[in-house]
Motif scaffolding. Structure first.
Motif, PDB file in Angstrom:
ATOM      1  N   LEU A  83      29.196  39.716  51.509  1.00  0.00           N
ATOM      2  CA  LEU A  83      29.620  40.908  50.784  1.00  0.00           C
ATOM      3  C   LEU A  83      29.195  40.802  49.320  1.00  0.00           C
ATOM      4  O   LEU A  83      29.752  39.996  48.562  1.00  0.00           O
ATOM      5  CB  LEU A  83      31.143  41.075  50.868  1.00  0.00           C
ATOM      6  CG  LEU A  83      31.733  41.176  52.280  1.00  0.00           C
ATOM      7  CD1 LEU A  83      33.239  41.346  52.213  1.00  0.00           C
ATOM      8  CD2 LEU A  83      31.099  42.339  53.043  1.00  0.00           C
ATOM      9  N   PRO A  84      28.199  41.588  48.897  1.00  0.00           N
ATOM     10  CA  PRO A  84      27.765  41.516  47.483  1.00  0.00           C
ATOM     11  C   PRO A  84      28.899  41.783  46.503  1.00  0.00           C
ATOM     12  O   PRO A  84      28.929  41.199  45.415  1.00  0.00           O
ATOM     13  CB  PRO A  84      26.692  42.619  47.400  1.00  0.00           C
ATOM     14  CG  PRO A  84      26.203  42.791  48.800  1.00  0.00           C
ATOM     15  CD  PRO A  84      27.399  42.544  49.682  1.00  0.00           C
ATOM     16  N   GLN A  85      29.835  42.658  46.897  1.00  0.00           N
ATOM     17  CA  GLN A  85      30.930  42.988  45.976  1.00  0.00           C
ATOM     18  C   GLN A  85      31.777  41.760  45.645  1.00  0.00           C
ATOM     19  O   GLN A  85      32.332  41.662  44.548  1.00  0.00           O
ATOM     20  CB  GLN A  85      31.831  44.075  46.575  1.00  0.00           C
ATOM     21  CG  GLN A  85      31.158  45.424  46.719  1.00  0.00           C
ATOM     22  CD  GLN A  85      30.443  45.564  48.054  1.00  0.00           C
ATOM     23  OE1 GLN A  85      30.148  44.572  48.713  1.00  0.00           O
ATOM     24  NE2 GLN A  85      30.185  46.782  48.453  1.00  0.00           N
ATOM     25  N   TYR A  86      31.895  40.833  46.596  1.00  0.00           N
ATOM     26  CA  TYR A  86      32.712  39.642  46.332  1.00  0.00           C
ATOM     27  C   TYR A  86      32.091  38.794  45.226  1.00  0.00           C
ATOM     28  O   TYR A  86      32.788  38.319  44.329  1.00  0.00           O
ATOM     29  CB  TYR A  86      32.860  38.804  47.594  1.00  0.00           C
ATOM     30  CG  TYR A  86      33.515  37.473  47.322  1.00  0.00           C
ATOM     31  CD1 TYR A  86      34.881  37.385  47.102  1.00  0.00           C
ATOM     32  CD2 TYR A  86      32.760  36.303  47.235  1.00  0.00           C
ATOM     33  CE1 TYR A  86      35.491  36.179  46.810  1.00  0.00           C
ATOM     34  CE2 TYR A  86      33.352  35.096  46.940  1.00  0.00           C
ATOM     35  CZ  TYR A  86      34.717  35.034  46.733  1.00  0.00           C
ATOM     36  OH  TYR A  86      35.309  33.843  46.434  1.00  0.00           O
ATOM     37  N   HIS A  87      30.777  38.582  45.284  1.00  0.00           N
ATOM     38  CA  HIS A  87      30.114  37.755  44.273  1.00  0.00           C
ATOM     39  C   HIS A  87      30.159  38.437  42.907  1.00  0.00           C
ATOM     40  O   HIS A  87      30.294  37.766  41.879  1.00  0.00           O
ATOM     41  CB  HIS A  87      28.671  37.477  44.699  1.00  0.00           C
ATOM     42  CG  HIS A  87      28.569  36.792  46.021  1.00  0.00           C
ATOM     43  ND1 HIS A  87      29.081  35.540  46.237  1.00  0.00           N
ATOM     44  CD2 HIS A  87      28.045  37.200  47.208  1.00  0.00           C
ATOM     45  CE1 HIS A  87      28.865  35.181  47.510  1.00  0.00           C
ATOM     46  NE2 HIS A  87      28.242  36.182  48.099  1.00  0.00           N
ATOM     47  N   PHE A  88      30.032  39.769  42.911  1.00  0.00           N
ATOM     48  CA  PHE A  88      30.149  40.499  41.652  1.00  0.00           C
ATOM     49  C   PHE A  88      31.555  40.338  41.078  1.00  0.00           C
ATOM     50  O   PHE A  88      31.733  40.102  39.880  1.00  0.00           O
ATOM     51  CB  PHE A  88      29.837  41.976  41.886  1.00  0.00           C
ATOM     52  CG  PHE A  88      30.111  42.844  40.694  1.00  0.00           C
ATOM     53  CD1 PHE A  88      29.234  42.865  39.619  1.00  0.00           C
ATOM     54  CD2 PHE A  88      31.246  43.637  40.646  1.00  0.00           C
ATOM     55  CE1 PHE A  88      29.493  43.662  38.506  1.00  0.00           C
ATOM     56  CE2 PHE A  88      31.507  44.432  39.539  1.00  0.00           C
ATOM     57  CZ  PHE A  88      30.628  44.449  38.464  1.00  0.00           C
ATOM     58  N   MET A  89      32.577  40.468  41.927  1.00  0.00           N
ATOM     59  CA  MET A  89      33.948  40.346  41.467  1.00  0.00           C
ATOM     60  C   MET A  89      34.251  38.923  40.989  1.00  0.00           C
ATOM     61  O   MET A  89      34.967  38.723  40.001  1.00  0.00           O
ATOM     62  CB  MET A  89      34.914  40.752  42.579  1.00  0.00           C
ATOM     63  CG  MET A  89      36.357  40.834  42.141  1.00  0.00           C
ATOM     64  SD  MET A  89      37.393  41.613  43.388  1.00  0.00           S
ATOM     65  CE  MET A  89      36.723  43.269  43.369  1.00  0.00           C
ATOM     66  N   ALA A  90      33.703  37.932  41.684  1.00  0.00           N
ATOM     67  CA  ALA A  90      33.917  36.543  41.272  1.00  0.00           C
ATOM     68  C   ALA A  90      33.275  36.283  39.909  1.00  0.00           C
ATOM     69  O   ALA A  90      33.844  35.598  39.056  1.00  0.00           O
ATOM     70  CB  ALA A  90      33.352  35.592  42.318  1.00  0.00           C
ATOM     71  N   ALA A  91      32.066  36.841  39.693  1.00  0.00           N
ATOM     72  CA  ALA A  91      31.406  36.682  38.394  1.00  0.00           C
ATOM     73  C   ALA A  91      32.214  37.347  37.290  1.00  0.00           C
ATOM     74  O   ALA A  91      32.422  36.768  36.212  1.00  0.00           O
ATOM     75  CB  ALA A  91      29.998  37.269  38.447  1.00  0.00           C
ATOM     76  N   TRP A  92      32.724  38.533  37.558  1.00  0.00           N
ATOM     77  CA  TRP A  92      33.499  39.237  36.543  1.00  0.00           C
ATOM     78  C   TRP A  92      34.865  38.602  36.341  1.00  0.00           C
ATOM     79  O   TRP A  92      35.487  38.767  35.285  1.00  0.00           O
ATOM     80  CB  TRP A  92      33.630  40.716  36.920  1.00  0.00           C
ATOM     81  CG  TRP A  92      32.544  41.498  36.269  1.00  0.00           C
ATOM     82  CD1 TRP A  92      31.336  41.832  36.800  1.00  0.00           C
ATOM     83  CD2 TRP A  92      32.545  41.988  34.931  1.00  0.00           C
ATOM     84  NE1 TRP A  92      30.586  42.502  35.882  1.00  0.00           N
ATOM     85  CE2 TRP A  92      31.301  42.620  34.724  1.00  0.00           C
ATOM     86  CE3 TRP A  92      33.464  41.957  33.897  1.00  0.00           C
ATOM     87  CZ2 TRP A  92      30.956  43.217  33.514  1.00  0.00           C
ATOM     88  CZ3 TRP A  92      33.132  42.553  32.691  1.00  0.00           C
ATOM     89  CH2 TRP A  92      31.889  43.177  32.505  1.00  0.00           C
ATOM     90  N   SER A  93      35.357  37.883  37.332  1.00  0.00           N
ATOM     91  CA  SER A  93      36.601  37.136  37.137  1.00  0.00           C
ATOM     92  C   SER A  93      36.435  36.104  36.038  1.00  0.00           C
ATOM     93  O   SER A  93      37.340  35.881  35.229  1.00  0.00           O
ATOM     94  CB  SER A  93      37.018  36.447  38.442  1.00  0.00           C
ATOM     95  OG  SER A  93      37.359  37.390  39.427  1.00  0.00           O
ATOM     96  N   ASN A  94      35.279  35.450  36.006  1.00  0.00           N
ATOM     97  CA  ASN A  94      35.017  34.481  34.942  1.00  0.00           C
ATOM     98  C   ASN A  94      35.008  35.163  33.578  1.00  0.00           C
ATOM     99  O   ASN A  94      35.579  34.657  32.604  1.00  0.00           O
ATOM    100  CB  ASN A  94      33.674  33.791  35.182  1.00  0.00           C
ATOM    101  CG  ASN A  94      33.731  32.803  36.327  1.00  0.00           C
ATOM    102  OD1 ASN A  94      34.721  32.729  37.040  1.00  0.00           O
ATOM    103  ND2 ASN A  94      32.664  32.058  36.508  1.00  0.00           N
TER     104      ASN A  94
END
Length: 345
Positions: free
Chosen positions: A174-185
């Motif tokens: 899921l691309p959205q998960y990696h985007f959300m994980a990056a923005w979590s940082n």
């Protein structure tokens, strides 16, 4: 208040948004290839709806984990009594508390005069995994080693922390998960004042960013809120570590204490907390059970922003190859179908 975009290097913002868009485009090509080979309208609708639902799962999961019904997670009223995940960005917590204590005053004849309320700073420390499951007598609580106790500031993990091995395979697609994980940082780092997310920070894991963000924070009086020496001699793990806590409950122990024989009922009380002599324990936790880190915590080595962008690039390549493969093997009316093993011929 400063907007997150004002505290973030443009390259990090552009990179995460750009590669998310490219990864979603590649995934759309793959979905279009599958739907193009399907002659059933119902099955096509099923595939499309499945992708739509899958794309919203990361947002739903993180939104649910952010729905707090407790106080105590802000930097001002920090507490670790509920060690839940921080949702879209991590949260800062502390073992420190302000306890209100009541003292009843009597005259020489033991007649009640009044009550006075005092406030004192105390601790609800985190103990090691082993100590959290060892219920000690009062004399044993006086001898808990400092290396089995943590006092000070720590971090409650968020979406940027590596998920379990069982779920990581599902989240990878899921691309959205990696985007959300990056923005979590990015969100976790810039959630405290005086922190600007730079390109150099994009290579740091959330476990590295959290202590750095705490160290940069200053209160109005310019006094350090985060002090590496605020451990009071305890050394279970470093200040600012990423920890998820739990409070161990042993039903057999409580059953023996309260529903057992006469001797058990009046037995010497036990608890997993250290005594106030070694930890400045809050009075309401005297003889009670302290929180301990869950297995796998403190965590380390979770994906950085650059790592998550790398995962998005990998998905672009994988989804593009899969789309090309599906079109070649199931061309419908667009040409002759190739053997399913043609890449190995």
């Amino acid at each position: 208040d400063v907007h997150v975009f004002q505290s973030t290097d443009f390259g990090a913002v552009f990179g995460t948004l750009f590669f998310l868009t490219v990864a979603l485009t590649a995934a759309s090509f793959f979905l279009a290839a599958i739907c193009g080979t399907c002659s059933s309208t119902a099955l096509t609708v099923f595939f499309v709806m499945g992708m739509i639902v899958a794309s919203s799962v990361p947002s739903i999961v993180n939104s649910a984990s952010m729905a707090y019904s407790y106080e105590g997670f802000s930097i001002d009223t920090y507490s670790h009594l509920y060690g839940r995940s921080g949702g879209a960005f991590w949260l800062y917590a502390s073992t420190g508390r302000k306890a209100v204590e009541q003292k009843d005053n009597y005259d020489d004849n033991y007649n009640y005069i009044n009550s006075t309320m005092t406030t004192r700073e105390c601790e609800v420390p985190i103990v090691s995994y082993e100590q959290g499951r060892y219920f000690k007598t009062p004399s044993e609580q006086d001898n808990v080693p400092k290396e089995d106790i943590f006092q000070g500031c720590y971090t409650i993990p968020a979406a940027s922390i590596t998920p379990s091995a069982a779920s990581s395979f599902f989240w990878f697609w899921l691309p959205q998960y990696h985007f959300m994980a990056a923005w979590s940082n990015i969100l976790g780092y810039t959630s405290l004042p005086k922190n600007k997310f730079s390109m150099a920070d994009a290579s740091k894991s959330p476990e590295e960013l959290a202590p750095k963000a705490l160290a940069n924070y200053r209160v109005v009086s310019e006094t350090d809120l985060y002090d590496p020496d605020m451990t009071n001699g305890t050394s279970l793990f470093p200040q600012g570590s990423t920890v998820l806590t739990e409070q161990y409950y042993d039903p057999n122990r409580y059953s023996n204490n309260y529903y057992g024989s006469y001797d058990d009922y009046y037995a010497e009380p036990t608890g997993s907390c250290p005594s106030g002599e070694v930890s400045n324990l809050c009075n309401d936790y005297d003889g009670q059970d302290c929180y301990s880190p869950k297995r796998g915590y403190p965590s380390s080595g979770s994906p950085s922003v650059n790592d998550n962008i790398g995962y998005l690039v990998a998905l672009v390549v994988i989804y593009s190859i899969l789309a090309a493969y599906v079109v070649a093997v199931f061309p419908m009316d667009n040409g002759a179908a190739m053997k399913f093993y043609f890449p190995f011929q």
